[in-house]
Enzyme design. Sequence first.
Site, PDB file in Angstrom:
ATOM      1  N   ASP A 106       0.798  -1.216   0.000  1.00  0.00           N
ATOM      2  CA  ASP A 106       0.000   0.000   0.000  1.00  0.00           C
ATOM      3  C   ASP A 106       0.847   1.292   0.000  1.00  0.00           C
ATOM      4  OD1 ASP A 106      -2.709   1.175   0.722  1.00  0.00           O
ATOM      5  OD2 ASP A 106      -1.449   1.891   2.362  1.00  0.00           O
ATOM      6  N   THR A 128       2.775  -7.986  -1.281  1.00  0.00           N
ATOM      7  CA  THR A 128       2.703  -7.893   0.184  1.00  0.00           C
ATOM      8  C   THR A 128       2.027  -9.145   0.706  1.00  0.00           C
ATOM      9  OG1 THR A 128       1.545  -6.818   2.032  1.00  0.00           O
ATOM     10  CG2 THR A 128       0.636  -6.426  -0.129  1.00  0.00           C
ATOM     11  N   ASP A 130       0.131  -9.188   3.178  1.00  0.00           N
ATOM     12  CA  ASP A 130      -1.101  -8.791   3.876  1.00  0.00           C
ATOM     13  C   ASP A 130      -2.380  -8.933   3.047  1.00  0.00           C
ATOM     14  OD1 ASP A 130       0.615  -8.074   5.935  1.00  0.00           O
ATOM     15  OD2 ASP A 130       0.764  -5.995   5.243  1.00  0.00           O
ATOM     16  N   ASP A 132      -3.783  -6.741   1.279  1.00  0.00           N
ATOM     17  CA  ASP A 132      -4.646  -5.598   1.605  1.00  0.00           C
ATOM     18  C   ASP A 132      -4.694  -4.513   0.533  1.00  0.00           C
ATOM     19  OD1 ASP A 132      -2.040  -4.748   1.890  1.00  0.00           O
ATOM     20  OD2 ASP A 132      -2.319  -3.814   3.841  1.00  0.00           O
ATOM     21  N   ARG A 174      -1.349  -6.503   9.151  1.00  0.00           N
ATOM     22  CA  ARG A 174      -1.616  -5.077   9.409  1.00  0.00           C
ATOM     23  C   ARG A 174      -3.100  -4.874   9.704  1.00  0.00           C
ATOM     24  NH1 ARG A 174       2.336  -1.053   6.261  1.00  0.00           N
ATOM     25  NH2 ARG A 174       0.820  -1.229   4.597  1.00  0.00           N
TER      26      ARG A 174
END
Length: 322
Positions: A106, A128, A130, A132, A174
């Site tokens: 991000d 990543t 994550d 996200d 996260r």
Amino acid sequence: MIIVKKIGVLTSGGDSPGMNAAVRAVVRKAIYHNIEVYGVYGGYSGLMSGNIKKLDLGSVGDIIHRGGTILQSARSEEFKTKEGQQKGIDEMNKHGLEGLVVIGGDGSFRGAKALTEQGFPCVGVPGTIDNDIPGTQYTIGFDTALNTVIDAIDKIRDTATSHERTFIIEVMGRDAGDIALCAGLAGGAETILIPEAGYNMDEIAERLKKGHERGKKHSIIVVAEGVCSGVEFAKQIKDSTNFDTRVSVLGHMQRGGSPTAFDRVLASRLGAYAVELILEGKGGRAVGIQNNKLVDHDIIEILDREHTLDLDLYKLSKELSI
Ligand code: ADP
């Protein structure tokens, strides 16, 4: 197709398994189309200091199976300023680069957006663990991290059963609950805590007590770091049930390791697609995958959208862990 001669590639932010496979795809796809590729070493920090070197076919040999990133990664506060970004653009101009592929999460995408807004076209490749990033169902590294977590849960389950213990496993992600949810579901966790759903301590305490009464040998609770720490949750359980628990914080092991086949294929497809977009003169895009099809979005607009979690999976995990 426009004539592009030179592009750059960098990895930034938290590293993830499969970033190397993505770098390899960018380099090989570009060279295949007679474009020179320059590796920017050390993320945006290296970009500002001009740590930029030409990559050839051999420089990305023997890396598809390696975790981490051969280009190194870094975090840089200076790059968040307009002056920092201009330094980066000056360095790219010095090297004659006409586009930049940014592989990262991000924050890295925000950097790519800033460069694009200042007139230097970037294409973001989601890397990543994550998962996200908005606009893509999967990010590079998520599947590998998930499998690492599942492996850990399986091992912890063995000892939990032998000692009749309740284990709390804190996982990364996260602000996103993807790793916790999918790992919890695949690992057969009794309780999964994700930031997207909140939780009711009384209900969790009740479940634990009931399980205990009916002779359940162990319990596995997966907590996403975005909810609270595993240690904090252990305290809450102690206060509500008086049960002792053991806490495992999986930490950075989740970021390492050889990428799974899924992540290697994903990284190869997304990396190559980023180069295709640059070849078509389409800078300022963020690539992703939806229903197994490659997609791309405006990198400036996509960051205003929110990543969404599949809450049906959450419902299912609850139904299956009664
Ligand atoms: P990730 O890419 O894994 O989310 P970070 O959030 O740490 O990792 O971001 C990586 C780097 O991207 C930061 O250190 C910074 O240099 C750059 N970055 C983050 N946010 C911005 C922003 N709003 N504008 C410009 N650059 C940014």
